[in-house]
Write an enzyme that holds these catalytic residues in place. Structure first.
Site, PDB file in Angstrom:
ATOM      1  N   ASP A  65       4.878 -32.457  37.171  1.00 18.90           N
ATOM      2  CA  ASP A  65       3.953 -31.005  37.145  1.00 18.90           C
ATOM      3  C   ASP A  65       4.425 -30.005  37.392  1.00 18.90           C
ATOM      4  O   ASP A  65       4.367 -28.865  38.123  1.00 18.90           O
ATOM      5  CB  ASP A  65       2.870 -30.786  38.724  1.00 18.90           C
ATOM      6  CG  ASP A  65       1.797 -32.692  38.719  1.00 18.90           C
ATOM      7  OD1 ASP A  65       1.396 -33.061  38.058  1.00 18.90           O
ATOM      8  OD2 ASP A  65       2.337 -33.373  39.794  1.00 18.90           O
ATOM      9  N   GLU A 275      -7.751 -32.716  35.551  1.00 21.44           N
ATOM     10  CA  GLU A 275      -7.022 -31.612  36.415  1.00 21.44           C
ATOM     11  C   GLU A 275      -6.310 -31.188  35.334  1.00 21.44           C
ATOM     12  O   GLU A 275      -6.004 -30.606  34.606  1.00 21.44           O
ATOM     13  CB  GLU A 275      -6.310 -33.506  36.640  1.00 21.44           C
ATOM     14  CG  GLU A 275      -5.350 -34.473  36.155  1.00 21.44           C
ATOM     15  CD  GLU A 275      -4.863 -34.979  36.762  1.00 21.44           C
ATOM     16  OE1 GLU A 275      -5.342 -35.037  37.750  1.00 21.44           O
ATOM     17  OE2 GLU A 275      -4.066 -35.772  36.476  1.00 21.44           O
TER      18      GLU A 275
HETATM   19  O1  FUB Z   1       0.871 -35.336  40.537  1.00 18.19           O
HETATM   20  C1  FUB Z   1       0.366 -35.676  40.802  1.00 18.19           C
HETATM   21  C2  FUB Z   1      -0.803 -35.545  40.647  1.00 18.19           C
HETATM   22  O2  FUB Z   1      -0.771 -35.995  39.154  1.00 18.19           O
HETATM   23  C3  FUB Z   1      -1.083 -33.971  40.041  1.00 18.19           C
HETATM   24  O3  FUB Z   1      -1.704 -32.932  40.774  1.00 18.19           O
HETATM   25  C4  FUB Z   1      -1.995 -34.171  38.446  1.00 18.19           C
HETATM   26  O4  FUB Z   1      -2.449 -32.891  38.023  1.00 18.19           O
HETATM   27  C5  FUB Z   1      -1.100 -35.190  38.099  1.00 18.19           C
HETATM   28  O5  FUB Z   1      -0.204 -34.966  37.145  1.00 18.19           O
END
Ligand code: FUB
Length: 372
Positions: A65, A275
């Protein structure tokens, strides 16, 4: 976010993908795959033997991320710090059980990467429950701000903020989460007029669908998700107050629409927001970029206001190895780069490694398709 046995169902395709940046921006997986195989026939011969587009930036720890920024001429990366905890994979993303952050920096793309050690630990966050997920950072008036998603003691994701006089910390967390914050994946964008906005949200394990009524509701991963023929759940945005620690206005929903101005449907899994939001501005256009989650694409949509609406334009990165895909886009010395992650080092979805590669555009501002 979902768990799935790893590598994901696209991984065999990923193995075949060449080291090329395509020029087309596709609108669905079928055309993406077609573009990929067309590109593979035109790739330089040596790329056929290369499985991955770029090298992991660090190999000593697992990182994911990556939110990249240039502060005072140096590149800083604010990633998640993945660890092995033995938590079982499930649709809540319990296997992403991260507990601290390490900040990385380098003086140039391709330069030596420094790991600055622990910058913030869950044990030092007064309201902490569990799971430090994808962070972001900002700088204003001599202070660095680290924004982070974390479940509170009621197991509800909120966004917290911590401050430091150094871009690499250590950061001191505020005693409470930001009022009105929700879900995961904060992305902070400062516009050319100096106003700063936070985008946030992620469905399924990120809980965004549970806020559809305005208050938190539900407990199962996909509970409260709209039906396939209903409008998809939009990410959220709010302008930050001058102190950078609170919202200056109520959080509002961002609309991602098709060419006819209709909000993308919940069942449009190849295109709808899942997301990992990011915002950058190029040629006076606002580029809202994000992950489509269960279809594993990075997509982009453009608009003329930081609040949207944003019109869906296409995929700009095909699936990486591993279930999640998450990125940031930053300009360094006049060139644009995408920081992203995959699972090259571990082969496990919850133990990822960050990477960087160049982002290219067409003359019309379209983002060239990347085949990782
Ligand atoms: O790293 C945890 C979660 O996985 C992140 O918040 C999302 O965007 C995904 O990459």
């Amino acid at each position: 976010m979902l768990s799935k046995s790893t590598p994901n169902r696209f991984s065999s395709l990923a193995l075949l993908l060449p080291l090329v940046l395509g020029s087309a921006c596709q609108s669905n997986s079928k055309t993406d795959s077609a573009a990929a195989s067309e590109a593979s026939t035109t790739a330089p011969a040596d790329s056929a033997s290369r499985k991955y587009l770029a090298e992991p930036l660090v190999k000593e720890i697992y990182t994911a991320d990556p939110s990249a920024h240039v502060f005072n001429g140096r590149i800083y990366i604010y990633p998640s710090h993945d660890i092995e905890t033995g938590m079982p994979e499930n649709d809540n993303g319990d296997h992403f059980a991260m507990r601290d952050y390490h900040i990385l920096s380098m003086d140039s793309i391709g330069g030596k990467v420094t790991d600055h050690g622990v910058a913030l630990d869950t044990k030092d966050i007064p309201w902490a429950g569990r799971q430090l997920w994808a962070p972001d950072a900002a700088f204003k008036n001599g202070t660095y701000y680290l924004y982070f998603p974390l479940k509170d003691k009621q197991d509800i994701f909120r966004i917290g903020v911590a401050t430091s006089k150094s871009p690499t910390g250590p950061f001191k967390a505020e005693p409470k989460p930001m009022a009105g914050s929700l879900s995961i994946d904060p992305a902070v964008f400062t516009d050319t007029d100096g106003k700063t906005y936070m985008y946030m949200g992620g469905i399924w394990g990120g809980q965004l669908q549970r806020w559809r009524t305005g208050t938190y509701n539900g407990s199962n991963p996909k509970e409260q998700e709209p039906a396939a023929n209903e409008p998809s759940v939009g990410p959220r945005v709010a302008r930050l107050a001058d102190d950078m620690k609170q919202f200056a206005e109520p959080v509002r929903e961002v609309k991602i629409v098709d060419k006819d101005g209709k909000v993308l449907l919940s069942g449009d899994n190849n295109r709808r927001f899942f997301e990992g939001a990011w915002m950058h501005k190029y040629n006076d256009q606002y580029y809202f970029t994000y992950s489509t989650g269960d279809t594993h694409f990075l997509a982009y949509a453009t608009g003329t206001s930081p609040y949207g609406p944003f019109t869906y334009q296409g995929t700009f990165m095909n699936p990486v190895e591993g279930w999640t895909t998450h990125h940031s886009i930053v300009e360094v010395n006049g060139k644009w780069y995408i920081f992203y992650h995959d699972t090259e080092l571990s082969g496990k979805t919850w133990l990822r490694n960050v990477k960087v590669t160049e982002l290219k555009r067409g003359a019309d501002g379209s983002i060239a398709l990347i085949n990782p």
